[in-house]
Scaffold this active site. Structure first.
Site, short mmCIF file in Angstrom:
data_model
loop_
_atom_site.label_atom_id
_atom_site.label_comp_id
_atom_site.label_asym_id
_atom_site.label_seq_id
_atom_site.Cartn_x
_atom_site.Cartn_y
_atom_site.Cartn_z
N GLY A 98 0.82 -1.22 0.00
CA GLY A 98 0.00 0.00 0.00
C GLY A 98 0.84 1.25 0.00
O GLY A 98 1.75 1.42 -0.83
N GLU B 146 1.11 1.34 11.56
CA GLU B 146 -0.06 0.53 11.17
C GLU B 146 -0.97 0.21 12.36
O GLU B 146 -1.98 -0.46 12.20
CB GLU B 146 0.38 -0.77 10.49
CG GLU B 146 1.38 -0.60 9.34
CD GLU B 146 0.91 0.34 8.24
OE1 GLU B 146 -0.26 0.76 8.25
OE2 GLU B 146 1.72 0.68 7.37
N1 PCA Z 1 0.65 0.49 4.54
C1 PCA Z 1 0.98 -0.89 4.63
C2 PCA Z 1 -0.31 -1.57 4.82
C3 PCA Z 1 -1.27 -0.70 4.12
C4 PCA Z 1 -0.58 0.60 4.01
O1 PCA Z 1 -0.98 1.59 3.48
C5 PCA Z 1 1.62 -1.34 3.33
O2 PCA Z 1 1.94 -0.51 2.46
O3 PCA Z 1 1.81 -2.55 3.16
#
Ligand code: PCA
Length: 179
Positions: free
Chosen positions: A30, A104
């Protein structure tokens, strides 16, 4: 006796030191990917170390969706639904892993779990075990959202990621998490 204790003590210290320098593989799909809005978190020296390993794809299919008023990407823990999702593997140290957990909000929001990631090198494919941040207790209606296979904040979906502060994450948790 004292000498023996000293030797034991220094061995314990060596062990403790080496475990605190463990390398962990994390698969990001993400906003942590290169050229995405939270990538700086992985490159900030105060957060520890990270090293790009390879691009990869989830071995299982999962729904990759965007939700909340902040347009946050989530990998829903619903194996078999959605797509094989593309992302990037990084090797990080203990400090970086703990900083990623803070970003997170693991384990209250995303839950970090080991999963199989497929990496293709020329004609060979291999599986690497990596940490992945999933949304586990999600509201079932999220499964109705369009599932992507490769996230970008500035994609044709038009749902550009908006940075939220910690206070707002508390209320956006209610948007996606099943009670
Ligand atoms: N950050 C983490 C989980 C979702 C997000 O935006 C990622 O990039 O894996």
């Amino acid at each position: 006796m004292i000498k023996l204790l000293n030797v034991l003590y220094s061995n314990i210290r060596i062990c403790a030191h080496s475990t605190s320098q463990m390398a962990h593989k994390v698969f990001v799909y993400g906003t942590l990917k290169r050229n995405e809005p939270n990538h700086h978190w992985l490159t900030k020296p105060e957060n520890g170390t990270s090293k790009f390993v390879a691009e990869g794809t989830t071995k299982s299919k999962y729904p990759l969706i965007i939700a909340t008023r902040y347009n946050i990407p989530f990998l829903l823990h619903s194996p078999g639904d959605g797509n094989h999702v593309k992302g990037e593997i990084y090797e990080v140290n203990d400090l970086m892993l703990s900083k990623l957990d803070i970003l997170e909000d693991h384990p209250n929001y995303y839950v970090r779990e080991i999963d199989d990631i497929t990496v293709t090198k020329g004609n060979d494919t291999e599986t690497q075990k990596c940490w992945v941040y999933f949304l586990k207790k999600f509201k079932p209606e999220l499964l109705q959202r369009p599932a992507m296979d490769n996230y970008t904040s500035r994609g044709s979906h038009g749902l550009v990621y908006m940075e939220s502060n910690n206070e707002s994450t508390v209320d956006d948790l209610d948007d996606v998490v099943r009670k």
